[in-house]
Design an enzyme around this catalytic site. Sequence first.
Site, short mmCIF file in Angstrom:
data_model
loop_
_atom_site.label_atom_id
_atom_site.label_comp_id
_atom_site.label_asym_id
_atom_site.label_seq_id
_atom_site.Cartn_x
_atom_site.Cartn_y
_atom_site.Cartn_z
N ASN A 207 -63.88 6.18 -26.01
CA ASN A 207 -63.23 5.06 -26.69
C ASN A 207 -61.72 5.15 -26.47
OD1 ASN A 207 -62.11 6.82 -28.87
ND2 ASN A 207 -64.28 7.04 -29.39
N LYS A 286 -74.44 12.19 -9.13
CA LYS A 286 -73.78 10.90 -9.36
C LYS A 286 -74.79 9.76 -9.26
CE LYS A 286 -70.27 7.83 -7.43
NZ LYS A 286 -69.30 7.62 -6.33
N LYS A 335 -68.85 3.16 -46.80
CA LYS A 335 -68.77 4.44 -46.12
C LYS A 335 -68.35 5.55 -47.10
CE LYS A 335 -66.91 6.43 -41.84
NZ LYS A 335 -66.11 6.14 -40.62
#
Length: 403
Positions: A207, A286, A335
């Site tokens: 991210n 890969k 949360k």
Amino acid sequence: MKKTVVLGVTGGIAAFKSAQLCSNLIKKGYDVEVIMTKNATEFISPLTFESLTKHNVMVSTFEKVADRSVKHISIAKRADIFVIVPASANVIAKVVHGIADDMLTTTFLAATCKKLIAPAMNTNMYENPVTKRNIKECIALGYEIVAPEVGYLACGDNGKGKLADIDFIEERIESLLQEENLLKGKKVLVTAGPTQEALDPVRFITNHSSGKMGYEIARAARNMGADVTLISGPVALDAPADVHMIPIISANDMFTAVKENYKDMDIIIKAAAVGDYRPQIIAENKIKKQGDTLEIKFVKNPDILAYLGEHKKEHQVICGFAMETQNLIENAKEKLMKKNCDMIIANNLKVEGAGFQTDTNVATIIKKDTIETLDKMSKYDLGKTILHHICDIMDEKKGASKC
């Protein structure tokens, strides 16, 4: 007992402003010792500072003293904070690289107290990559930097390099002195940065987290006297000085590191942006192009914050982060309760000045009974604010245990 401020003054037109800073600190009850470079004495007389402080101003490392003490060592030991105002590019370069060739740099190197540097110089000198690198290294070493302002300079240029406002520098000095022992004896665990989940030997998913928020929290906690452990994903940041660093790559790595370290902690702050999922299978080689689409099956990563909430010790304070793009307060409150946290720091990725990669943040602090929305501030200042709130929670827990 008076706190001692050691004021270093270097050569530059802004040197005269340090006399006002010296006067202000003395009026507030601080004992001020002044050390000047030889060049600084060309801009302002040592007699000015001697009249204000009632102490001899030190310039030479080898000046004779009545008590025959090693002056730079004795002053370094007494200092509660060492400030260099103004700080020239030359002196900044010296203190970063451990060069001690005069009274100021020798005493600075010997001092173990908090240190603050307020640069002032020509714009081109300040913007030079070498100076930028040296200032960055000062921050990594744990020195507080009060950035210069943009304005008209004595050389005739107009740009960044003007000494910061004296009142602001004074506030930073007092803030550092007040915070010095707030978390002394406490152990703080901070997680920071992104995690990376391998797809194959070449690729991974991650991210946009830069790690800046977690690193600034760790730096603020260290400045407040805590014993800090920082568990960090891959970032392009220098580790804060005097912080125990544990580098990790994946979410599972972070989970393992947290489990190994959380039990002895008083405060745990989960600022890392941990990936929720990872590829079920990591290809040995890969992955080659194979048609217009590629399907990869993902499995859930461990929920580190939930684990901490389930295993929380009675004395521990746990703070999580919630990065949202919609329904910020509702999702953050959910949360908080679901993960058994004491506090959640919520920020909306779509708000200007908040989120990944920035030096600032716009946050809402959510506790079980209160919600406080903060203005935009630097991530370091937000880190301090978070820690002050945590101190309040610790005091409440302490009070409850007494009852």
